[in-house]
Design a protein around this motif. Structure first.
Motif, PDB file in Angstrom:
ATOM      1  N   PRO A  69       5.538  -0.812   1.477  1.00 33.53           N
ATOM      2  CA  PRO A  69       4.853  -2.102   1.455  1.00 33.53           C
ATOM      3  C   PRO A  69       5.671  -3.141   0.714  1.00 33.53           C
ATOM      4  N   ASN A  70       5.398  -4.387   0.987  1.00 35.29           N
ATOM      5  CA  ASN A  70       5.845  -5.462   0.109  1.00 35.29           C
ATOM      6  C   ASN A  70       4.772  -5.649  -0.965  1.00 35.29           C
ATOM      7  N   VAL A  71       5.147  -6.291  -2.053  1.00 32.23           N
ATOM      8  CA  VAL A  71       4.211  -6.515  -3.146  1.00 32.23           C
ATOM      9  C   VAL A  71       4.223  -7.990  -3.534  1.00 32.23           C
ATOM     10  N   LEU A  72       3.050  -8.566  -3.703  1.00 36.58           N
ATOM     11  CA  LEU A  72       2.922  -9.933  -4.202  1.00 36.58           C
ATOM     12  C   LEU A  72       3.131  -9.886  -5.706  1.00 36.58           C
ATOM     13  N   ILE A  73       4.170 -10.579  -6.189  1.00 37.54           N
ATOM     14  CA  ILE A  73       4.487 -10.557  -7.618  1.00 37.54           C
ATOM     15  C   ILE A  73       4.565 -11.972  -8.178  1.00 37.54           C
ATOM     16  N   VAL A  74       4.240 -12.086  -9.455  1.00 35.39           N
ATOM     17  CA  VAL A  74       4.397 -13.324 -10.211  1.00 35.39           C
ATOM     18  C   VAL A  74       5.091 -12.957 -11.524  1.00 35.39           C
ATOM     19  N   PHE A  92       6.197 -17.214  -6.994  1.00 30.97           N
ATOM     20  CA  PHE A  92       5.900 -15.857  -6.548  1.00 30.97           C
ATOM     21  C   PHE A  92       6.928 -15.369  -5.523  1.00 30.97           C
ATOM     22  N   ALA A  93       6.789 -14.115  -5.173  1.00 32.54           N
ATOM     23  CA  ALA A  93       7.552 -13.504  -4.090  1.00 32.54           C
ATOM     24  C   ALA A  93       6.702 -12.396  -3.504  1.00 32.54           C
ATOM     25  N   ILE A  94       6.971 -12.059  -2.259  1.00 32.56           N
ATOM     26  CA  ILE A  94       6.323 -10.900  -1.620  1.00 32.56           C
ATOM     27  C   ILE A  94       7.459 -10.071  -1.044  1.00 32.56           C
ATOM     28  N   ASP A  95       7.932  -9.124  -1.831  1.00 33.63           N
ATOM     29  CA  ASP A  95       9.116  -8.381  -1.427  1.00 33.63           C
ATOM     30  C   ASP A  95       8.894  -6.880  -1.595  1.00 33.63           C
ATOM     31  N   VAL A 122       8.243  -4.559 -13.054  1.00 34.44           N
ATOM     32  CA  VAL A 122       6.775  -4.527 -13.219  1.00 34.44           C
ATOM     33  C   VAL A 122       6.407  -3.577 -14.347  1.00 34.44           C
ATOM     34  N   LEU A 123       7.017  -2.403 -14.359  1.00 32.59           N
ATOM     35  CA  LEU A 123       6.725  -1.425 -15.411  1.00 32.59           C
ATOM     36  C   LEU A 123       7.114  -1.956 -16.791  1.00 32.59           C
ATOM     37  N   ALA A 124       8.168  -2.786 -16.825  1.00 32.61           N
ATOM     38  CA  ALA A 124       8.632  -3.345 -18.101  1.00 32.61           C
ATOM     39  C   ALA A 124       7.863  -4.594 -18.507  1.00 32.61           C
ATOM     40  N   GLY A 125       6.965  -5.071 -17.635  1.00 30.91           N
ATOM     41  CA  GLY A 125       6.169  -6.247 -17.965  1.00 30.91           C
ATOM     42  C   GLY A 125       6.851  -7.576 -17.680  1.00 30.91           C
ATOM     43  N   MET A 126       8.038  -7.535 -17.065  1.00 30.98           N
ATOM     44  CA  MET A 126       8.735  -8.784 -16.739  1.00 30.98           C
ATOM     45  C   MET A 126       8.172  -9.435 -15.479  1.00 30.98           C
ATOM     46  N   LEU A 127       7.547  -8.628 -14.633  1.00 32.38           N
ATOM     47  CA  LEU A 127       6.862  -9.122 -13.440  1.00 32.38           C
ATOM     48  C   LEU A 127       5.463  -8.524 -13.403  1.00 32.38           C
ATOM     49  N   ARG A 128       4.558  -9.199 -12.725  1.00 38.72           N
ATOM     50  CA  ARG A 128       3.205  -8.675 -12.549  1.00 38.72           C
ATOM     51  C   ARG A 128       2.935  -8.511 -11.059  1.00 38.72           C
ATOM     52  N   ALA A 129       2.559  -7.315 -10.646  1.00 37.83           N
ATOM     53  CA  ALA A 129       2.215  -7.042  -9.253  1.00 37.83           C
ATOM     54  C   ALA A 129       0.720  -7.286  -9.056  1.00 37.83           C
ATOM     55  N   LEU A 130       0.383  -8.060  -8.014  1.00 40.25           N
ATOM     56  CA  LEU A 130      -1.016  -8.402  -7.767  1.00 40.25           C
ATOM     57  C   LEU A 130      -1.628  -7.618  -6.614  1.00 40.25           C
ATOM     58  N   ALA A 131      -0.822  -7.319  -5.574  1.00 35.11           N
ATOM     59  CA  ALA A 131      -1.369  -6.633  -4.403  1.00 35.11           C
ATOM     60  C   ALA A 131      -0.236  -6.189  -3.498  1.00 35.11           C
ATOM     61  N   LEU A 172      -2.977  -0.641  -6.997  1.00 34.49           N
ATOM     62  CA  LEU A 172      -2.909  -2.023  -6.515  1.00 34.49           C
ATOM     63  C   LEU A 172      -3.771  -2.211  -5.268  1.00 34.49           C
ATOM     64  N   PRO A 173      -4.584  -3.260  -5.216  1.00 35.03           N
ATOM     65  CA  PRO A 173      -5.351  -3.538  -4.001  1.00 35.03           C
ATOM     66  C   PRO A 173      -4.416  -4.074  -2.917  1.00 35.03           C
ATOM     67  N   SER A 174      -4.887  -4.064  -1.690  1.00 33.94           N
ATOM     68  CA  SER A 174      -4.127  -4.709  -0.619  1.00 33.94           C
ATOM     69  C   SER A 174      -4.536  -6.176  -0.552  1.00 33.94           C
ATOM     70  N   LEU A 175      -3.712  -6.994   0.064  1.00 33.91           N
ATOM     71  CA  LEU A 175      -4.054  -8.408   0.222  1.00 33.91           C
ATOM     72  C   LEU A 175      -5.300  -8.562   1.079  1.00 33.91           C
ATOM     73  N   GLN A 176      -5.415  -7.723   2.120  1.00 32.80           N
ATOM     74  CA  GLN A 176      -6.609  -7.788   2.966  1.00 32.80           C
ATOM     75  C   GLN A 176      -7.852  -7.442   2.159  1.00 32.80           C
ATOM     76  N   GLU A 177      -7.762  -6.402   1.366  1.00 34.99           N
ATOM     77  CA  GLU A 177      -8.874  -5.980   0.514  1.00 34.99           C
ATOM     78  C   GLU A 177      -9.262  -7.083  -0.466  1.00 34.99           C
ATOM     79  N   SER A 178      -8.264  -7.907  -0.818  1.00 35.87           N
ATOM     80  CA  SER A 178      -8.489  -8.978  -1.801  1.00 35.87           C
ATOM     81  C   SER A 178      -8.921 -10.290  -1.166  1.00 35.87           C
ATOM     82  N   GLY A 179      -9.188 -10.260   0.130  1.00 30.24           N
ATOM     83  CA  GLY A 179      -9.726 -11.441   0.795  1.00 30.24           C
ATOM     84  C   GLY A 179      -8.771 -12.209   1.683  1.00 30.24           C
TER      85      GLY A 179
END
Length: 329
Positions: free
Chosen positions: A131-136, A207-210, A219-228, A241-248
């Motif tokens: 999957p790709n992941v939405l990150i901030v 953001f990015a979705i990669d 993400v594990l180091a806290g430099m990025l946050r994964a949202l879905a 992590l939820p999916s984007l579809q699951e998140s609306g």
């Protein structure tokens, strides 16, 4: 009566028969490989393509008896590297690590390609999907998809996203997110996954979705946050992590995939041999586990099955590219 022959007969005698040519070709491939094999990567060193092949590197060297030379040629969503291999000799020593961008999205995104990815770079083996992941950014106040959507709708000028390059799945995923949320997001392309991840960490973009593995350590180091995740359902490697579809976010289902392709002129026995070695490697429990630890699910397919899969993906993405309005001259 003296023996006489015609010029045509003499020429015919000098030319090898079809059977002899076939025998010569087979004989030439029996000793393959006799020197290092080049695998071109359409992204930067340290990106997903690079890592997926490096996991297999020792196994292939052991089975083939030759080292691999990984040749990064980033740019144009992988098309720079793809064209390089498409124009290389089909001698069994040039291969391309292809993906959803080069063979799924690229054929309909790029309107003036000097080559045809589907015809000039047929499949050898499918390696993995993820999957790709939405990150901030890690310290962003945005902590959920709902908060993210609320923010970009309230601040469309700040809705900027990084991608690994125009035409990559990270590019089209960002465009698709904008379409699904009704926000005009701004695309900022980079030359590969690593610099695009750095752009999010540095706050150059929102953001990015990669690809999930590309941001896993940050993400594990806290430099990025994964949202879905971008797939329709939660990923087995990241069930938290939820999916984007699951998140609306309706009708959002994107999975990245990777494999190996070769110039069309590559002898079939070589393609079949390498394809079989790759499929066998991915069925090894130890190597499969290393893929999963990286965040990728092994999806071994041989040459014929992978080539059919690629064509199905290209047909699936064509209407999406058209609907997004994305195109490259």
């Amino acid at each position: 009566m003296p023996f006489r022959t015609t010029r045509r007969a003499m020429l015919a005698a000098m030319l090898p028969t079809t059977a002899a040519l076939a025998q010569g070709t087979d004989k030439g491939t029996e000793s393959w490989p006799e020197r290092p094999i080049r695998f071109v990567i359409g992204g930067s060193a340290g990106g997903v393509s690079d890592i997926l092949v490096r996991i297999l590197e020792n196994r292939l060297r052991e089975k083939l008896g030759q080292p691999l030379v990984l040749d990064p040629r980033p740019g144009a969503g992988g098309m720079v590297g793809a064209e390089n291999v498409a124009r290389s000799p089909g001698d069994g020593y040039n291969f391309y690590i292809n993906h959803i961008a080069s063979h799924g999205i690229g054929p309909s995104l790029y309107r003036r390609l000097a080559f045809d990815p589907l015809k000039d770079l047929p499949g050898v083996a499918k390696l993995a999907a993820m999957p790709n992941v939405l990150i901030v950014k890690g310290d962003s106040p945005i902590k959920s998809v709902a908060e993210f959507v609320a923010f970009i709708r309230a601040n469309p000028a700040k809705a900027t996203f990084a991608s690994a390059g125009t035409g990559t799945s990270s590019h089209l995923s960002g465009v698709l997110l904008g379409l699904r949320t009704g926000v005009e997001v701004t695309h900022v392309p980079y030359r590969g996954t690593a610099p695009s991840m750095a752009a999010v960490m540095n706050g150059e973009v929102l953001f990015a979705i990669d690809n999930a593995p590309a941001s896993r350590q940050q993400v594990l180091a806290g430099m990025l946050r994964a949202l879905a995740v971008s797939t329709a359902e939660r990923a087995p490697t990241m069930p938290e992590l939820p999916s984007l579809q699951e998140s609306g976010i309706a009708e959002f289902d994107v999975a990245s995939w990777y494999g190996i392709t070769a110039p069309a002129a590559t002898p079939r026995p070589i393609i079949e041999r390498l394809g079989a070695e790759l499929v066998a490697a991915l069925q090894d429990p130890g190597l499969a586990q290393r893929y999963r630890e990286f965040g990728a699910e092994p999806t071994p397919l041989g040459p014929a099955a992978y080539d059919a899969f690629i064509r199905t993906e290209a047909a699936k993405w064509a209407p999406v590219v058209k609907a997004s309005g994305a195109s490259v001259d």
